[in-house]
Motif scaffolding. Sequence first.
Motif, mmCIF file in Angstrom:
data_model
loop_
_atom_site.group_PDB
_atom_site.id
_atom_site.type_symbol
_atom_site.label_atom_id
_atom_site.label_comp_id
_atom_site.label_asym_id
_atom_site.label_seq_id
_atom_site.Cartn_x
_atom_site.Cartn_y
_atom_site.Cartn_z
ATOM 1 N N LEU A 29 0.850 -1.183 0.000
ATOM 2 C CA LEU A 29 0.000 0.000 0.000
ATOM 3 C C LEU A 29 0.884 1.230 0.000
ATOM 4 C CD1 LEU A 29 -2.557 -1.113 2.734
ATOM 5 C CD2 LEU A 29 -2.858 -1.189 0.281
ATOM 6 N N THR A 30 0.529 2.194 -0.834
ATOM 7 C CA THR A 30 1.250 3.465 -0.820
ATOM 8 C C THR A 30 0.255 4.565 -0.526
ATOM 9 O OG1 THR A 30 0.965 3.642 -3.199
ATOM 10 C CG2 THR A 30 3.082 2.800 -2.427
ATOM 11 N N PRO A 31 0.603 5.476 0.327
ATOM 12 C CA PRO A 31 -0.320 6.555 0.651
ATOM 13 C C PRO A 31 -0.570 7.457 -0.550
ATOM 14 C CG PRO A 31 1.595 6.547 2.126
ATOM 15 C CD PRO A 31 1.832 5.525 1.083
ATOM 16 N N VAL A 32 -1.784 7.958 -0.659
ATOM 17 C CA VAL A 32 -2.149 8.829 -1.774
ATOM 18 C C VAL A 32 -1.350 10.125 -1.737
ATOM 19 C CG1 VAL A 32 -4.053 10.170 -2.752
ATOM 20 C CG2 VAL A 32 -4.451 7.869 -1.939
ATOM 21 N N TYR A 33 -1.007 10.580 -0.544
ATOM 22 C CA TYR A 33 -0.326 11.864 -0.420
ATOM 23 C C TYR A 33 1.194 11.749 -0.478
ATOM 24 C CZ TYR A 33 -4.845 13.702 0.702
ATOM 25 O OH TYR A 33 -6.149 14.061 0.625
ATOM 26 N N SER A 34 1.727 10.580 -0.806
ATOM 27 C CA SER A 34 3.178 10.450 -0.892
ATOM 28 C C SER A 34 3.652 10.860 -2.280
ATOM 29 C CB SER A 34 3.608 9.016 -0.604
ATOM 30 O OG SER A 34 3.316 8.188 -1.700
ATOM 31 N N GLU A 35 4.884 11.278 -2.353
ATOM 32 C CA GLU A 35 5.464 11.688 -3.634
ATOM 33 C C GLU A 35 5.673 10.493 -4.563
ATOM 34 O OE1 GLU A 35 6.001 14.808 -4.674
ATOM 35 O OE2 GLU A 35 5.062 15.446 -2.823
ATOM 36 N N ALA A 36 5.758 9.284 -4.005
ATOM 37 C CA ALA A 36 6.022 8.104 -4.810
ATOM 38 C C ALA A 36 4.880 7.806 -5.781
ATOM 39 C CB ALA A 36 6.257 6.896 -3.908
ATOM 40 N N ASN A 37 3.691 8.314 -5.510
ATOM 41 C CA ASN A 37 2.548 8.037 -6.368
ATOM 42 C C ASN A 37 2.624 8.721 -7.713
ATOM 43 O OD1 ASN A 37 0.856 6.200 -5.194
ATOM 44 N ND2 ASN A 37 -0.011 7.693 -3.815
ATOM 45 N N THR A 38 3.204 9.884 -7.774
ATOM 46 C CA THR A 38 3.148 10.635 -9.017
ATOM 47 C C THR A 38 4.501 10.905 -9.635
ATOM 48 O OG1 THR A 38 3.185 12.684 -7.780
ATOM 49 C CG2 THR A 38 1.031 11.809 -8.361
ATOM 50 N N GLU A 39 5.552 10.712 -8.923
ATOM 51 C CA GLU A 39 6.870 11.087 -9.419
ATOM 52 C C GLU A 39 7.245 10.296 -10.659
ATOM 53 O OE1 GLU A 39 10.748 11.305 -7.080
ATOM 54 O OE2 GLU A 39 9.253 12.248 -5.813
ATOM 55 N N GLY A 40 7.070 10.898 -11.798
ATOM 56 C CA GLY A 40 7.469 10.285 -13.055
ATOM 57 C C GLY A 40 6.641 9.094 -13.464
ATOM 58 N N LYS A 41 5.674 8.711 -12.673
ATOM 59 C CA LYS A 41 4.892 7.519 -12.963
ATOM 60 C C LYS A 41 3.857 7.764 -14.056
ATOM 61 C CE LYS A 41 2.519 3.919 -10.407
ATOM 62 N NZ LYS A 41 2.020 3.516 -9.119
ATOM 63 N N PHE A 42 3.230 8.930 -14.006
ATOM 64 C CA PHE A 42 2.200 9.268 -14.977
ATOM 65 C C PHE A 42 2.631 10.504 -15.753
ATOM 66 C CE2 PHE A 42 -0.166 7.536 -11.272
ATOM 67 C CZ PHE A 42 -0.554 6.353 -11.857
ATOM 68 N N ALA A 43 2.754 10.364 -17.035
ATOM 69 C CA ALA A 43 3.092 11.509 -17.882
ATOM 70 C C ALA A 43 1.804 12.001 -18.530
ATOM 71 C CB ALA A 43 4.105 11.104 -18.935
ATOM 72 N N VAL A 44 1.491 13.259 -18.315
ATOM 73 C CA VAL A 44 0.294 13.856 -18.899
ATOM 74 C C VAL A 44 0.645 15.211 -19.496
ATOM 75 C CG1 VAL A 44 -1.346 12.696 -17.362
ATOM 76 C CG2 VAL A 44 -0.385 14.892 -16.697
ATOM 77 N N ARG A 45 -0.177 15.625 -20.446
ATOM 78 C CA ARG A 45 -0.054 16.966 -21.012
ATOM 79 C C ARG A 45 -1.242 17.773 -20.514
ATOM 80 N NH1 ARG A 45 -0.294 16.531 -27.037
ATOM 81 N NH2 ARG A 45 -1.570 14.750 -26.575
ATOM 82 N N PHE A 46 -1.025 19.069 -20.331
ATOM 83 C CA PHE A 46 -2.095 19.940 -19.879
ATOM 84 C C PHE A 46 -2.498 20.875 -21.005
ATOM 85 C CE2 PHE A 46 0.224 18.784 -16.022
ATOM 86 C CZ PHE A 46 -0.822 18.285 -15.259
ATOM 87 N N ALA A 47 -3.803 21.060 -21.160
ATOM 88 C CA ALA A 47 -4.309 22.015 -22.156
ATOM 89 C C ALA A 47 -3.890 23.417 -21.725
ATOM 90 C CB ALA A 47 -5.826 21.907 -22.242
ATOM 91 N N PRO A 48 -3.766 24.341 -22.646
ATOM 92 C CA PRO A 48 -3.372 25.699 -22.260
ATOM 93 C C PRO A 48 -4.454 26.355 -21.392
ATOM 94 C CG PRO A 48 -3.827 25.576 -24.614
ATOM 95 C CD PRO A 48 -3.922 24.198 -24.085
ATOM 96 N N PRO A 49 -4.031 27.088 -20.349
ATOM 97 C CA PRO A 49 -5.018 27.729 -19.467
ATOM 98 C C PRO A 49 -5.693 28.918 -20.150
ATOM 99 C CG PRO A 49 -2.804 28.309 -18.789
ATOM 100 C CD PRO A 49 -2.658 27.304 -19.890
ATOM 101 N N ALA A 50 -6.959 29.123 -19.823
ATOM 102 C CA ALA A 50 -7.714 30.236 -20.397
ATOM 103 C C ALA A 50 -7.757 31.438 -19.459
ATOM 104 C CB ALA A 50 -9.136 29.789 -20.713
ATOM 105 N N ASP A 51 -7.525 31.210 -18.167
ATOM 106 C CA ASP A 51 -7.567 32.321 -17.212
ATOM 107 C C ASP A 51 -6.644 32.027 -16.029
ATOM 108 O OD1 ASP A 51 -8.951 30.475 -15.638
ATOM 109 O OD2 ASP A 51 -10.895 31.390 -15.999
ATOM 110 N N ARG A 52 -6.595 32.940 -15.095
ATOM 111 C CA ARG A 52 -5.680 32.852 -13.950
ATOM 112 C C ARG A 52 -5.981 31.642 -13.066
ATOM 113 N NH1 ARG A 52 -1.221 33.001 -11.315
ATOM 114 N NH2 ARG A 52 -1.284 33.834 -9.230
#
Length: 168
Positions: A29-52
Amino acid sequence: MWSSKRLAGKVLFALAFSMPVLALAGCTLTPVYSEANTEGKFAVRFAPPADRLQQLVYQDLALRFPGTAGPDAPTVHITVRPRAHLLARTATDNPLQSLEVGVTGTIKIIAADGKTVLPSTSRTASAGYEVSGQVFADTEARTEATERATHELAESLRLAMLAALASR
């Protein structure tokens, strides 16, 4: 005097009690709030922001999903809508009002092949602030509360993304 039936019953009870523990021993089990969950594991692209507000959400998520996104990485689309409403008002010569600002964010993740990884999912966050009739202070209080709520919204959207991407 020991009875073999009694001893066998105790042994069977001990085995039955320890089976779930042994079955879970292989799980990690890995905690959801640990850095190990997202560090390089999932690569995603973000759409350009429309506002602040979208920019704040994308920046918070980009810090949590630092993987290098290639052309086959899914794209994250987020819309953010703010709202505000009055909570309370004092009946004095210098009226003090308690307000609440909220933000609703809708996230949708689309894979490179056009398939939906996470259908439109909404999350909401809010923050309170007070106004006293001083225009500059009131504006700054609302801006700060909106940004505080937006950062909370980003955290909630991050958890939704983790759930969707981990089940892929």
